[in-house]
Design a protein around this motif. Structure first.
Motif, PDB file in Angstrom:
ATOM      1  N   GLY A 109       0.814  -1.217   0.000  1.00 49.40           N
ATOM      2  CA  GLY A 109       0.000   0.000   0.000  1.00 49.40           C
ATOM      3  C   GLY A 109       0.847   1.267   0.000  1.00 49.40           C
ATOM      4  N   ALA A 110       1.981   1.245   0.708  1.00 47.39           N
ATOM      5  CA  ALA A 110       2.883   2.400   0.717  1.00 47.39           C
ATOM      6  C   ALA A 110       3.496   2.599  -0.663  1.00 47.39           C
ATOM      7  CB  ALA A 110       3.974   2.221   1.768  1.00 47.39           C
ATOM      8  N   SER A 111       3.831   1.504  -1.329  1.00 47.94           N
ATOM      9  CA  SER A 111       4.354   1.607  -2.697  1.00 47.94           C
ATOM     10  C   SER A 111       3.319   2.234  -3.619  1.00 47.94           C
ATOM     11  CB  SER A 111       4.756   0.222  -3.221  1.00 47.94           C
ATOM     12  OG  SER A 111       5.821  -0.292  -2.460  1.00 47.94           O
ATOM     13  N   THR A 112       2.069   1.853  -3.439  1.00 48.94           N
ATOM     14  CA  THR A 112       0.987   2.444  -4.226  1.00 48.94           C
ATOM     15  C   THR A 112       0.855   3.933  -3.924  1.00 48.94           C
ATOM     16  OG1 THR A 112      -0.182   0.339  -4.295  1.00 48.94           O
ATOM     17  CG2 THR A 112      -1.496   2.314  -4.712  1.00 48.94           C
ATOM     18  N   ASP A 113       0.995   4.307  -2.652  1.00 43.22           N
ATOM     19  CA  ASP A 113       0.963   5.725  -2.274  1.00 43.22           C
ATOM     20  C   ASP A 113       2.036   6.497  -3.030  1.00 43.22           C
ATOM     21  OD1 ASP A 113      -0.987   5.092  -0.359  1.00 43.22           O
ATOM     22  OD2 ASP A 113       0.443   5.142   1.320  1.00 43.22           O
ATOM     23  N   VAL A 114       3.247   5.943  -3.079  1.00 47.81           N
ATOM     24  CA  VAL A 114       4.368   6.622  -3.745  1.00 47.81           C
ATOM     25  C   VAL A 114       4.094   6.766  -5.229  1.00 47.81           C
ATOM     26  CG1 VAL A 114       6.812   6.433  -4.370  1.00 47.81           C
ATOM     27  CG2 VAL A 114       6.077   5.931  -2.028  1.00 47.81           C
ATOM     28  N   VAL A 115       3.636   5.697  -5.868  1.00 48.78           N
ATOM     29  CA  VAL A 115       3.350   5.757  -7.303  1.00 48.78           C
ATOM     30  C   VAL A 115       2.292   6.816  -7.589  1.00 48.78           C
ATOM     31  CG1 VAL A 115       2.367   4.468  -9.250  1.00 48.78           C
ATOM     32  CG2 VAL A 115       4.090   3.401  -7.785  1.00 48.78           C
ATOM     33  N   SER A 116       1.251   6.866  -6.772  1.00 46.95           N
ATOM     34  CA  SER A 116       0.189   7.868  -6.970  1.00 46.95           C
ATOM     35  C   SER A 116       0.729   9.283  -6.845  1.00 46.95           C
ATOM     36  CB  SER A 116      -0.932   7.666  -5.957  1.00 46.95           C
ATOM     37  OG  SER A 116      -1.600   6.467  -6.188  1.00 46.95           O
ATOM     38  N   ALA A 117       1.548   9.513  -5.824  1.00 49.03           N
ATOM     39  CA  ALA A 117       2.095  10.853  -5.611  1.00 49.03           C
ATOM     40  C   ALA A 117       3.042  11.245  -6.739  1.00 49.03           C
ATOM     41  CB  ALA A 117       2.818  10.926  -4.266  1.00 49.03           C
ATOM     42  N   VAL A 118       3.907  10.331  -7.143  1.00 47.47           N
ATOM     43  CA  VAL A 118       4.854  10.633  -8.225  1.00 47.47           C
ATOM     44  C   VAL A 118       4.098  10.911  -9.520  1.00 47.47           C
ATOM     45  CG1 VAL A 118       6.700   9.679  -9.670  1.00 47.47           C
ATOM     46  CG2 VAL A 118       6.804   9.431  -7.184  1.00 47.47           C
ATOM     47  N   THR A 119       3.078  10.141  -9.794  1.00 47.41           N
ATOM     48  CA  THR A 119       2.262  10.358 -10.994  1.00 47.41           C
ATOM     49  C   THR A 119       1.627  11.744 -10.957  1.00 47.41           C
ATOM     50  OG1 THR A 119       1.817   7.998 -11.219  1.00 47.41           O
ATOM     51  CG2 THR A 119       0.291   9.498 -12.326  1.00 47.41           C
ATOM     52  N   TRP A 120       1.083  12.114  -9.804  1.00 46.29           N
ATOM     53  CA  TRP A 120       0.455  13.433  -9.665  1.00 46.29           C
ATOM     54  C   TRP A 120       1.479  14.538  -9.903  1.00 46.29           C
ATOM     55  CZ3 TRP A 120       0.653  17.956  -6.927  1.00 46.29           C
ATOM     56  CH2 TRP A 120      -0.489  18.752  -6.947  1.00 46.29           C
ATOM     57  N   TYR A 121       2.648  14.442  -9.264  1.00 48.89           N
ATOM     58  CA  TYR A 121       3.680  15.470  -9.445  1.00 48.89           C
ATOM     59  C   TYR A 121       4.201  15.486 -10.879  1.00 48.89           C
ATOM     60  CZ  TYR A 121       3.855  16.696  -4.521  1.00 48.89           C
ATOM     61  OH  TYR A 121       3.538  17.164  -3.272  1.00 48.89           O
ATOM     62  N   ARG A 122       4.366  14.325 -11.485  1.00 51.47           N
ATOM     63  CA  ARG A 122       4.902  14.253 -12.846  1.00 51.47           C
ATOM     64  C   ARG A 122       3.979  14.961 -13.845  1.00 51.47           C
ATOM     65  NH1 ARG A 122       6.041   8.671 -13.897  1.00 51.47           N
ATOM     66  NH2 ARG A 122       7.968   9.014 -12.767  1.00 51.47           N
TER      67      ARG A 122
ATOM     68  N   ASP B 148      12.188  15.503  -7.474  1.00 52.95           N
ATOM     69  CA  ASP B 148      12.480  16.051  -6.142  1.00 52.95           C
ATOM     70  C   ASP B 148      11.755  15.255  -5.052  1.00 52.95           C
ATOM     71  OD1 ASP B 148      14.094  17.970  -7.289  1.00 52.95           O
ATOM     72  OD2 ASP B 148      12.671  19.618  -6.998  1.00 52.95           O
ATOM     73  N   PHE B 149      10.520  14.862  -5.329  1.00 53.07           N
ATOM     74  CA  PHE B 149       9.750  14.069  -4.365  1.00 53.07           C
ATOM     75  C   PHE B 149      10.442  12.728  -4.119  1.00 53.07           C
ATOM     76  CE2 PHE B 149       6.337  11.016  -3.361  1.00 53.07           C
ATOM     77  CZ  PHE B 149       5.839  11.603  -2.202  1.00 53.07           C
ATOM     78  N   ILE B 150      10.868  12.073  -5.180  1.00 49.48           N
ATOM     79  CA  ILE B 150      11.562  10.786  -5.043  1.00 49.48           C
ATOM     80  C   ILE B 150      12.850  10.965  -4.235  1.00 49.48           C
ATOM     81  CG2 ILE B 150      12.803   8.990  -6.321  1.00 49.48           C
ATOM     82  CD1 ILE B 150      10.667   9.468  -8.575  1.00 49.48           C
ATOM     83  N   GLU B 151      13.595  12.001  -4.534  1.00 53.31           N
ATOM     84  CA  GLU B 151      14.838  12.258  -3.808  1.00 53.31           C
ATOM     85  C   GLU B 151      14.565  12.537  -2.329  1.00 53.31           C
ATOM     86  OE1 GLU B 151      18.663  12.439  -2.795  1.00 53.31           O
ATOM     87  OE2 GLU B 151      17.861  11.700  -4.689  1.00 53.31           O
ATOM     88  N   GLU B 152      13.499  13.265  -2.055  1.00 60.23           N
ATOM     89  CA  GLU B 152      13.144  13.543  -0.662  1.00 60.23           C
ATOM     90  C   GLU B 152      12.780  12.259   0.076  1.00 60.23           C
ATOM     91  OE1 GLU B 152      11.277  16.509   2.362  1.00 60.23           O
ATOM     92  OE2 GLU B 152      11.978  17.070   0.390  1.00 60.23           O
ATOM     93  N   LEU B 153      12.071  11.354  -0.593  1.00 63.22           N
ATOM     94  CA  LEU B 153      11.756  10.064   0.027  1.00 63.22           C
ATOM     95  C   LEU B 153      13.029   9.287   0.337  1.00 63.22           C
ATOM     96  CD1 LEU B 153       8.677   8.804  -2.013  1.00 63.22           C
ATOM     97  CD2 LEU B 153       8.719   9.529   0.375  1.00 63.22           C
ATOM     98  N   ARG B 154      13.987   9.311  -0.557  1.00 69.77           N
ATOM     99  CA  ARG B 154      15.258   8.610  -0.320  1.00 69.77           C
ATOM    100  C   ARG B 154      15.999   9.192   0.876  1.00 69.77           C
ATOM    101  NH1 ARG B 154      16.637   8.505  -6.574  1.00 69.77           N
ATOM    102  NH2 ARG B 154      15.506   6.608  -7.109  1.00 69.77           N
ATOM    103  N   ARG B 155      16.070  10.517   0.928  1.00 68.75           N
ATOM    104  CA  ARG B 155      16.743  11.165   2.064  1.00 68.75           C
ATOM    105  C   ARG B 155      16.025  10.835   3.371  1.00 68.75           C
ATOM    106  NH1 ARG B 155      17.487  16.020  -1.289  1.00 68.75           N
ATOM    107  NH2 ARG B 155      15.523  16.714  -0.410  1.00 68.75           N
ATOM    108  N   ALA B 156      14.702  10.876   3.344  1.00 71.04           N
ATOM    109  CA  ALA B 156      13.922  10.577   4.545  1.00 71.04           C
ATOM    110  C   ALA B 156      14.182   9.141   5.008  1.00 71.04           C
ATOM    111  CB  ALA B 156      12.434  10.797   4.279  1.00 71.04           C
TER     112      ALA B 156
ATOM    113  N   SER C 158       4.992  18.616 -13.108  1.00 66.99           N
ATOM    114  CA  SER C 158       6.394  18.999 -13.276  1.00 66.99           C
ATOM    115  C   SER C 158       7.275  17.762 -13.083  1.00 66.99           C
ATOM    116  CB  SER C 158       6.763  20.064 -12.240  1.00 66.99           C
ATOM    117  OG  SER C 158       8.152  20.180 -12.109  1.00 66.99           O
ATOM    118  N   SER C 159       8.052  17.434 -14.093  1.00 71.14           N
ATOM    119  CA  SER C 159       8.952  16.281 -13.944  1.00 71.14           C
ATOM    120  C   SER C 159       9.993  16.550 -12.863  1.00 71.14           C
ATOM    121  CB  SER C 159       9.606  15.927 -15.276  1.00 71.14           C
ATOM    122  OG  SER C 159      10.346  17.014 -15.767  1.00 71.14           O
ATOM    123  N   LYS C 160      10.404  17.812 -12.728  1.00 71.54           N
ATOM    124  CA  LYS C 160      11.368  18.151 -11.675  1.00 71.54           C
ATOM    125  C   LYS C 160      10.757  17.928 -10.291  1.00 71.54           C
ATOM    126  CE  LYS C 160      14.406  21.729  -9.817  1.00 71.54           C
ATOM    127  NZ  LYS C 160      14.636  20.929  -8.676  1.00 71.54           N
TER     128      LYS C 160
END
Length: 99
Positions: free
Chosen positions: A11-24, A33-41, A27-29
């Motif tokens: 379910g968390a993976s689905t959350d990430v895919v949904s958020a990345v799709t929305w941001y993409r 940035d969202f993906i990078e922030e998740l990695r740092r977190a 703005s691709s940037k």
């Protein structure tokens, strides 16, 4: 104890895919940035998973710095399980059934 690895609940993976799709779509940037922030977190959480206060169902909540999301996770032995990457203003605790 310091955790050694992170596992994402499906379910968390689905959350990430949904958020990345929305941001993409906007703005691709922003999506990158969202993906990078998740990695740092994830790195910060792994350093000291007990640093954030315990909440309901023995989960902890880590707020992202630049995006309105929280990482909901728990730690058991050497594994941090991420149960949700939850938007701050949508359906509070929708993820609770995942535990």
């Amino acid at each position: 104890m310091t955790a050694r690895r992170i596992e994402y609940h499906e379910g968390a993976s689905t959350d990430v895919v949904s958020a990345v799709t929305w941001y993409r779509r906007r703005s691709s940037k922003a999506a990158l940035d969202f993906i990078e922030e998740l990695r740092r977190a994830a790195d910060v959480i792994l350093e000291a998973p007990e640093r954030w206060p315990m909440g309901k169902n023995k989960t902890r909540r880590f707020l992202l710095w630049r995006f309105p999301f929280a990482i909901i996770y728990s730690e058991k032995e050497s594994v941090v399980t991420i149960w949700a990457v939850a938007h701050g203003s949508r359906r509070p605790e929708y993820w609770a059934h995942r535990l």
